[in-house]
Scaffold this active site. Structure first.
Site, PDB file in Angstrom:
ATOM      1  N   MET A  26      -0.125 -17.292 -81.625  1.00 26.86           N
ATOM      2  CA  MET A  26      -1.016 -17.777 -80.562  1.00 26.86           C
ATOM      3  C   MET A  26      -2.247 -18.430 -81.194  1.00 26.86           C
ATOM      4  O   MET A  26      -3.278 -18.578 -80.530  1.00 26.86           O
ATOM      5  CB  MET A  26      -1.400 -16.627 -79.631  1.00 26.86           C
ATOM      6  CG  MET A  26      -0.180 -16.004 -78.948  1.00 26.86           C
ATOM      7  SD  MET A  26      -0.535 -15.269 -77.348  1.00 26.86           S
ATOM      8  CE  MET A  26      -1.693 -14.021 -77.796  1.00 26.86           C
ATOM      9  N   GLY A  32      -3.282 -12.467 -91.993  1.00 21.98           N
ATOM     10  CA  GLY A  32      -2.074 -11.785 -91.510  1.00 21.98           C
ATOM     11  C   GLY A  32      -1.008 -12.815 -91.140  1.00 21.98           C
ATOM     12  O   GLY A  32       0.159 -12.703 -91.529  1.00 21.98           O
ATOM     13  N   HIS A  33      -1.421 -13.861 -90.367  1.00 20.93           N
ATOM     14  CA  HIS A  33      -0.457 -14.916 -90.024  1.00 20.93           C
ATOM     15  C   HIS A  33       0.020 -15.630 -91.292  1.00 20.93           C
ATOM     16  O   HIS A  33       1.195 -15.960 -91.428  1.00 20.93           O
ATOM     17  CB  HIS A  33      -1.117 -15.967 -89.118  1.00 20.93           C
ATOM     18  CG  HIS A  33      -1.568 -15.461 -87.792  1.00 20.93           C
ATOM     19  ND1 HIS A  33      -2.893 -15.311 -87.459  1.00 20.93           N
ATOM     20  CD2 HIS A  33      -0.862 -15.073 -86.703  1.00 20.93           C
ATOM     21  CE1 HIS A  33      -2.993 -14.865 -86.227  1.00 20.93           C
ATOM     22  NE2 HIS A  33      -1.779 -14.702 -85.740  1.00 20.93           N
ATOM     23  N   SER A 182      -6.666 -11.472 -84.448  1.00 19.56           N
ATOM     24  CA  SER A 182      -7.521 -12.549 -83.919  1.00 19.56           C
ATOM     25  C   SER A 182      -8.626 -11.951 -83.056  1.00 19.56           C
ATOM     26  O   SER A 182      -9.727 -12.497 -82.963  1.00 19.56           O
ATOM     27  CB  SER A 182      -6.693 -13.524 -83.093  1.00 19.56           C
ATOM     28  OG  SER A 182      -5.602 -13.973 -83.866  1.00 19.56           O
TER      29      SER A 182
HETATM   30  O1  PAF Z   1       2.096 -11.686 -81.688  1.00 20.34           O
HETATM   31  C1  PAF Z   1       1.771 -12.735 -81.101  1.00 20.34           C
HETATM   32  O2  PAF Z   1       0.918 -13.504 -81.557  1.00 20.34           O
HETATM   33  C2  PAF Z   1       2.430 -13.077 -79.771  1.00 20.34           C
HETATM   34  O3  PAF Z   1       2.686 -11.941 -79.011  1.00 20.34           O
HETATM   35  C3  PAF Z   1       3.715 -13.934 -79.922  1.00 20.34           C
HETATM   36  C4  PAF Z   1       4.804 -13.165 -80.656  1.00 20.34           C
HETATM   37  C5  PAF Z   1       3.397 -15.208 -80.669  1.00 20.34           C
HETATM   38  C6  PAF Z   1       4.262 -14.297 -78.544  1.00 20.34           C
HETATM   39  O4  PAF Z   1       3.346 -15.027 -77.801  1.00 20.34           O
END
Ligand code: PAF
Length: 266
Positions: A26, A32-33, A182
């Site tokens: 999102m 982390g991402h 976030s």
């Molecule tokens: O973990 C997230 O950021 C959200 O729940 C996801 C998996 C992208 C779904 O919108």
């Protein structure tokens, strides 16, 4: 990095990629991402990230409108780590027939987060299924920070016979042990100093030094405003049945809700 905005471009990327790993997000990207992205780059020829703030996983009154949106910064970070493509779907791309969640994964999605945010996993399962349907990835990566979400998505992939390998990636923590999220951007300095105690209390519970009641008491004493749950559960069903191997918590600091988890005996 290619920035993709249509199904035609997505199909072309898929055709050109012998193997493709997908990281749905999102946005408001943090380390982390980026750890998911690094793993995606290792696993496949092509790594594709999506940024889509999914309306169906927010209940009315939750932070959909104020959810952090930092697209320019996100693009810079993704380019720096060498991602091949970023997909930016619109709400109409995902929800052409109206913003409605229509997938419910029974059992695993019902305890804990399912009790406190009853709309949440239906929204997550629906958006992830639709994203998968458009991307057709070989593998998809999700953080263990959202451990119950990871298990819901694994169960969905299994039950709906999606031939996608769902890979969980360990939680990334800051130097004080706070799990990156976030929503940490919402914390004031004082709240941050309280938030960093959460992983320490969970570790004590995971070691068996304290029990669930003592952990809840301790969290309130430290300054957390409210505890949705702080508990040891079965790591697949999230019930109190079978092997109880995962500590999970959701706590509030002002208007910010933090979640964290870890295996027992860490
Ligand atoms: O973990 C997230 O950021 C959200 O729940 C996801 C998996 C992208 C779904 O919108």
């Amino acid at each position: 990095m290619k920035i993709i905005k249509s199904q035609i471009e997505l199909d072309k990327l898929r055709e050109e990629s012998p193997s493709l790993s997908f990281v749905p997000t999102m946005g408001a990207l943090h380390e982390g991402h980026l750890s998911l992205v690094h793993e995606a780059l290792k696993q496949s020829d092509t790594a594709l990230v999506s940024i889509f703030v999914n309306p169906t996983q927010f209940a009315p009154g939750e932070d959909l409108d104020s959810y952090p949106r930092t697209l320019d910064e996100d693009i810079r970070k993704l380019e720096e780590v060498g991602v091949q493509a970023l997909w930016l779907p619109s709400v109409e791309d995902i929800y052409s027939n109206g913003v409605d969640a229509d997938i419910h994964i029974a059992g695993v999605s019902e305890p804990l987060e399912g009790e406190y945010r009853p709309h949440f996993f239906d929204g997550v399962a629906t958006v992830v299924a639709r994203l998968f349907d458009s991307v057709k990835p070989d593998k998809a990566l999700f953080g263990e920070k959202d451990f119950q979400q990871l298990q819901v998505i694994k169960k969905m992939a299994q039950e709906l016979n999606m031939s996608i390998d769902i890979i969980g990636v360990p939680t990334v923590r800051d130097k004080n042990g706070l799990a990156l999220s976030s929503r940490n951007l919402y914390l004031s300095e004082t709240e941050y100093s309280i938030a960093i105690q959460l992983n320490k209390v969970l570790r004590e519970l995971a070691h068996g030094d304290i029990d669930e009641d003592a952990a809840c008491e301790k969290l309130l004493k430290i300054g957390f405003d409210k505890i949705d749950y702080c508990t040891v559960r079965n790591a697949e069903t999230f019930t109190k049945e079978g092997d109880l191997t995962r500590v999970l918590a959701a706590v509030w600091l002002g208007r910010t809700r933090l979640i964290d988890n870890m295996p027992i005996n860490v």
